[in-house]
Design a protein around this motif. Structure first.
Motif, PDB file in Angstrom:
ATOM      1  N   SER A  41       0.809  -1.222   0.000  1.00 26.18           N
ATOM      2  CA  SER A  41       0.000   0.000   0.000  1.00 26.18           C
ATOM      3  C   SER A  41       0.839   1.267   0.000  1.00 26.18           C
ATOM      4  O   SER A  41       0.387   2.304  -0.456  1.00 26.18           O
ATOM      5  CB  SER A  41      -0.972   0.000   1.183  1.00 26.18           C
ATOM      6  N   HIS A  42       2.083   1.198   0.488  1.00 26.75           N
ATOM      7  CA  HIS A  42       2.915   2.399   0.521  1.00 26.75           C
ATOM      8  C   HIS A  42       3.899   2.478  -0.636  1.00 26.75           C
ATOM      9  O   HIS A  42       4.490   3.522  -0.872  1.00 26.75           O
ATOM     10  CB  HIS A  42       3.656   2.488   1.857  1.00 26.75           C
ATOM     11  N   ASN A  43       4.112   1.401  -1.363  1.00 30.29           N
ATOM     12  CA  ASN A  43       5.025   1.425  -2.497  1.00 30.29           C
ATOM     13  C   ASN A  43       4.303   1.299  -3.828  1.00 30.29           C
ATOM     14  O   ASN A  43       4.917   1.242  -4.859  1.00 30.29           O
ATOM     15  CB  ASN A  43       6.046   0.283  -2.386  1.00 30.29           C
ATOM     16  N   ASN A  44       3.009   1.238  -3.804  1.00 29.52           N
ATOM     17  CA  ASN A  44       2.258   1.048  -5.039  1.00 29.52           C
ATOM     18  C   ASN A  44       1.076   1.995  -5.049  1.00 29.52           C
ATOM     19  O   ASN A  44      -0.007   1.644  -4.626  1.00 29.52           O
ATOM     20  CB  ASN A  44       1.797  -0.412  -5.130  1.00 29.52           C
ATOM     21  N   GLU A  45       1.288   3.198  -5.532  1.00 33.27           N
ATOM     22  CA  GLU A  45       0.240   4.209  -5.502  1.00 33.27           C
ATOM     23  C   GLU A  45      -0.920   3.903  -6.434  1.00 33.27           C
ATOM     24  O   GLU A  45      -1.982   4.507  -6.324  1.00 33.27           O
ATOM     25  CB  GLU A  45       0.820   5.581  -5.807  1.00 33.27           C
TER      26      GLU A  45
END
Length: 159
Positions: A41-45
């Motif tokens: 969730s934080h590396n794949n916008e």
């Protein structure tokens, strides 16, 4: 001390780097499922709010990701449990091949060869085991195809 513990939080670099280091989360993950969700969730916008456990909801918004834990075992030594090895199947879903390619590349870049701490979880290694591309033909009067890439990862961790 494991080699991965020399790396700063959230780093893929062997000896750390001041660039690309994510700040620790406000509520740190305490288990591997939470750690993987955090990494995705934080590396794949593209799909930060479209990551679903086990399967797609009814009438999903694409592109989307589903996760399924398909097996695992605990490694043991004389002191007890030393690590766990888990298999994770991530399905990337999109309505166009271009969106699917971008999504699967983003997932692979977030997880492949990742090593480091995510909250209270130490991921020693993560690698891609298998990749399968599928296309689902339109049905029920719909005219859009549904594209899917299945990515199988092996994850070695300590919690």
């Amino acid at each position: 001390m494991p080699f991965g513990s020399l790396r700063p939080w959230g780093s893929k670099s062997p000896f750390g780097s001041l660039t690309g280091v994510s700040p620790p989360p406000a509520n740190p993950p305490t288990c591997l499922r939470e750690a993987i969700f955090y990494l995705l969730s934080h590396n794949n916008e593209l799909t930060a709010d479209r990551i679903h456990p086990n399967g797609l909801p009814q009438n999903p918004v694409y592109p989307a990701i589903t996760t399924l834990w398909i097996g695992g075992w605990d490694g043991r030594n004389y002191a007890g449990r030393s690590h766990s090895s888990n298999r994770l199947r991530i399905a990337c879903w999109a309505q166009s091949p271009e969106d699917l390619t971008a999504l699967s590349l983003a997932v692979k870049s977030a997880l492949t060869d990742y090593s480091g701490w995510v909250g209270l979880v130490h991921i020693a290694d993560c690698w891609l085991v298998n990749e399968i591309d599928l296309q689902i033909t339109p049905s029920g009067g719909k005219s859009t195809w549904l594209c899917q890439t299945i990515l199988d990862f092996q994850i070695i961790s300590q919690e």
